[in-house]
Design a protein around this motif. Structure first.
Motif, PDB file in Angstrom:
ATOM      1  N   ASP A   1       1.102  -1.065   0.007  1.00 55.83           N
ATOM      2  CA  ASP A   1      -0.004   0.042   0.060  1.00 55.83           C
ATOM      3  C   ASP A   1       0.700   1.067  -0.066  1.00 55.83           C
ATOM      4  OD1 ASP A   1      -2.442  -1.492  -0.075  1.00 55.83           O
ATOM      5  OD2 ASP A   1      -2.589  -1.352   2.203  1.00 55.83           O
ATOM      6  N   ARG A   2       1.837   1.253   0.602  1.00 56.73           N
ATOM      7  CA  ARG A   2       2.932   2.327   0.919  1.00 56.73           C
ATOM      8  C   ARG A   2       3.644   2.465  -0.586  1.00 56.73           C
ATOM      9  NH1 ARG A   2       8.184   3.216   1.988  1.00 56.73           N
ATOM     10  NH2 ARG A   2       8.709   5.164   2.890  1.00 56.73           N
ATOM     11  N   SER A   3       3.915   1.309  -1.220  1.00 57.01           N
ATOM     12  CA  SER A   3       4.704   1.542  -2.476  1.00 57.01           C
ATOM     13  C   SER A   3       3.534   2.059  -3.537  1.00 57.01           C
ATOM     14  CB  SER A   3       5.191  -0.026  -2.693  1.00 57.01           C
ATOM     15  OG  SER A   3       6.160  -0.096  -1.806  1.00 57.01           O
TER      16      SER A   3
ATOM     17  N   SER B   1       0.986   4.153  -2.979  1.00 53.04           N
ATOM     18  CA  SER B   1       1.076   5.499  -2.868  1.00 53.04           C
ATOM     19  C   SER B   1       2.292   6.501  -2.989  1.00 53.04           C
ATOM     20  CB  SER B   1       0.836   5.916  -1.304  1.00 53.04           C
ATOM     21  OG  SER B   1       1.996   5.534  -0.583  1.00 53.04           O
ATOM     22  N   VAL B   2       3.478   5.812  -3.097  1.00 54.10           N
ATOM     23  CA  VAL B   2       4.584   6.398  -3.778  1.00 54.10           C
ATOM     24  C   VAL B   2       4.994   6.583  -5.170  1.00 54.10           C
ATOM     25  CG1 VAL B   2       7.170   6.291  -3.482  1.00 54.10           C
ATOM     26  CG2 VAL B   2       6.083   5.712  -1.418  1.00 54.10           C
TER      27      VAL B   2
ATOM     28  N   SER C   1      11.005  -3.210  -3.283  1.00 52.76           N
ATOM     29  CA  SER C   1       9.799  -3.064  -2.980  1.00 52.76           C
ATOM     30  C   SER C   1       9.197  -3.209  -4.766  1.00 52.76           C
ATOM     31  CB  SER C   1       9.670  -1.553  -2.874  1.00 52.76           C
ATOM     32  OG  SER C   1      10.183  -1.266  -1.506  1.00 52.76           O
TER      33      SER C   1
END
Length: 625
Positions: free
Chosen positions: A222-224, A226-227, A241
């Motif tokens: 999820d963080r990847s 968004s980035v 990642s």
């Protein structure tokens, strides 16, 4: 046995524990640590936390924040010993990453995370999960130099459980000619282990691990996502990642089975073509909805789509249960604590956790289920003794229960089980020793001494005796060797009724003082016409200073009594100091407790301050007054 990677992880945790213990002893030189209790061998038991808490309880408010963090780290490392054995590789990897994240956001991070042992722990834990290898034939990928291969190491206990179940099945076929139901009880530690074994037995190793792996990838990526969405593409994230992001798609295709093979024989379906089974389900849903009050048309569409999704899932071969088991449960208990699977040949596998058994109801569980095979996935000494009692109560003609122990060699689990056996053995030895040296009861003596006989003759009936008339009250050694407390020795003091919530009035009464419970408007204890005492615990003292209540109380006592007293009573298990020496400082501050005490003594010169270490010390002070 533990796998090679699990052994290296366990050794790394042991090294981290030794480092924390060494730093803890160096930072607390004033505390005399017990080297036998504070060791790596005892770190796997629950008594380890109790031993540390017991030794630092008196000086807890004096410890530095770094020292308190070391104590918390030792507790976290103890849980890692247990989670390494009980959880799969994915859950253990998530746990140590959570510990690392919490430590990074803390004001005082964990020191052991900066050691080489922590690097070994994280590296080997990742190797159990996946590995990144160099790709020989890169193909058409974006970055063709590396590729990710999921390892998903299986727990050695799972393989052993599968082997034991196969052995039980073969033994069951040999021993029983006719097919009759036989229960196989599998005892585990908690509900989390019940859920893991349930997925493993019903879905198999590949699907159970892949599902857990996919859930981890969804949370991690999820963080990847968004980035990459905000920073402009895949170049904003690391190579690892990116590989985990690609692995999520492959894992989802493997789970759902929706990856289609494009062959020349396959015919392309029309874009809006609906299969026959979907038409049938939509007709059934429409007929069921007739006569019901469903005003919203969107609810009908959502229900039809949901039914189609459920039916599509049932049609996929990847989620069909194995034909050798039928899943069942118990409506009276929590599903997370109870699971049952029936085998076609007549064997019923029943999973139950120790935490779901209330009190001493283990014998009732064995009587109700009457298992012929018991597998102790997580060994427990008390349940082993219950099995022995249940087996001894069976008839001689019945077949004995077969019990299988599952313990990791040279692990924290084996050490904990051996320590429990050692404690049980020591308890029996102490019991035998006390029983051997225990004096005989008075009423079992054949003859009495002349002193007891004379006292019995002088008694006026059984009302002045105890122990069924065998001893008179005149020789009761519990009241000053037979001497009664005279009225002249007792002292009468007035006690506020609100003070009876503490232990001090009871101690004063045992010390020979007569208590007169009254509602006092000034003070808590009135010892005489001139002495009035206001009792404050350490926490109550700080609160009274903050609210200003102590000023009015001291003013009232000084107005009505010649000798007003402020009693500051400490906790006997804590240090006998008002404030830590390091917190006093050089400058004078208005918010300091020492400054407030000086102002109190300056404004009320008649006020006497009494310092007491414990309620028993308060009894001595009251007697001296």
């Amino acid at each position: 046995e533990l796998s090679p990677k699990m052994k290296e992880i366990q050794n790394a945790i042991a090294v981290a524990v030794q480092t924390c213990i060494r730093e803890l002893k160096a930072s607390t030189k004033l505390i005399e640590w017990n080297d036998e209790e504070l060791s790596v061998q005892n770190c796997v038991t629950k008594n380890f936390d109790m031993a540390i808490s017991r030794q630092v309880q008196k000086d807890w408010h004096r410890l530095k924040p770094e020292t308190k963090r070391l104590i918390e780290d030792l507790r976290s490392l103890r849980t890692l010993f247990l989670y390494l054995i009980n959880d799969d590789c994915i859950q253990f990897w998530k746990l140590i990453n959570n510990i690392k994240t919490i430590s990074a956001s803390s004001r005082y991070p964990s020191m052991w995370l900066l050691t080489p042992a922590a690097d070994m722990l994280f590296r080997k834990s990742k190797d159990r999960l996946y590995k990144i290898v160099k790709q020989e034939n890169p193909g058409k990928s974006i970055n063709p130099s590396f590729r990710l291969e999921p390892v998903l190491e299986e727990s050695p206990k799972w393989r052993l459980l599968k082997h034991i179940l196969k052995e039980i099945h073969e033994d069951y076929i040999k021993r029983t000619k006719s097919i009759c139901p036989v229960n196989v009880l599998i005892m585990v530690k908690d509900g989390r282990t019940v859920g893991a074994l349930k997925r493993y037995l019903v879905e198999g190793k590949e699907k159970a691990m892949t599902k857990t792996w996919l859930n981890y990838l969804q949370g991690y990526n999820d963080r990847s996502r968004s980035v990459t969405k905000n920073s402009g593409g895949m170049t904003a994230i690391t190579e690892e990642s990116r590989l985990l992001l690609e692995e999520e798609g492959r894992a989802r295709q493997l789970m759902t089975g929706r990856k289609k093979r494009n062959t020349a024989g396959n015919k392309r379906k029309a874009l809006n073509q609906i299969p026959d089974y979907m038409r049938k389900h939509r007709r059934i849903a429409l007929e069921k909805s007739r006569g019901k009050e469903i005003s919203n048309k969107d609810d009908l569409e959502r229900r039809a789509v949901l039914d189609e999704a459920v039916h599509e899932t049932e049609r996929e071969p990847g989620v069909i249960l194995p034909v050798s088991y039928e899943v069942g449960g118990c409506d009276e208990m929590d599903e997370s604590q109870w699971f049952e699977a029936h085998q076609r040949s007549g064997l019923s596998l029943i999973l139950k956790s120790y935490s779901s058994i209330e009190g001493d109801h283990s014998s009732l569980v064995l009587s109700d289920l009457d298992p012929k095979y018991v597998i102790l996935y997580d060994a427990d000494v008390s349940f082993v003794r219950t099995i022995e009692i249940h087996s001894s109560l069976q008839d001689e003609c019945e077949e004995r229960i077969k019990v299988y122990f599952m313990l990791f060699q040279a692990s924290a689990e084996e050490k904990s089980f051996k320590l429990a056996l050692e404690r049980e053995n020591n308890a029996f030895e102490r019991l035998i020793h006390h029983k051997k040296n225990m004096p005989m009861q008075v009423n079992t003596l054949a003859a009495t001494t002349q002193e007891i006989q004379l006292a019995l003759n002088n008694c006026n009936g059984l009302s002045s005796t105890y122990a069924n008339g065998t001893l008179p009250l005149a020789i009761d050694t519990r009241t000053r060797q037979g001497k009664s407390i005279t009225d002249e020795e007792k002292r009468e003091i007035a006690v506020d009724v609100r003070e009876f919530r503490s232990a001090l009035p009871s101690i004063l009464h045992q010390g020979g003082m007569r208590l007169a419970p009254v509602t006092l408007t000034v003070g808590d204890f009135v010892l005489s016409k001139v002495h009035c005492v206001e009792r404050k615990s350490l926490s109550d003292l700080f609160g009274s200073f903050a609210s200003g209540r102590l000023y009015s109380q001291a003013e009232s006592m000084s107005k009505y009594y010649e000798c007003p007293c402020l009693l500051i009573e400490f906790n006997p298990s804590k240090a006998f100091c008002l404030v830590n020496e390091s917190d006093i400082g050089i400058e004078i501050r208005n918010d300091s407790i020492t400054s407030k005490m000086v102002l109190l003594a300056t404004h009320f010169p008649k006020l006497r301050i009494l310092w007491s270490r414990s309620p028993f010390e308060t009894l001595r002070i009251f007697k001296s007054l």
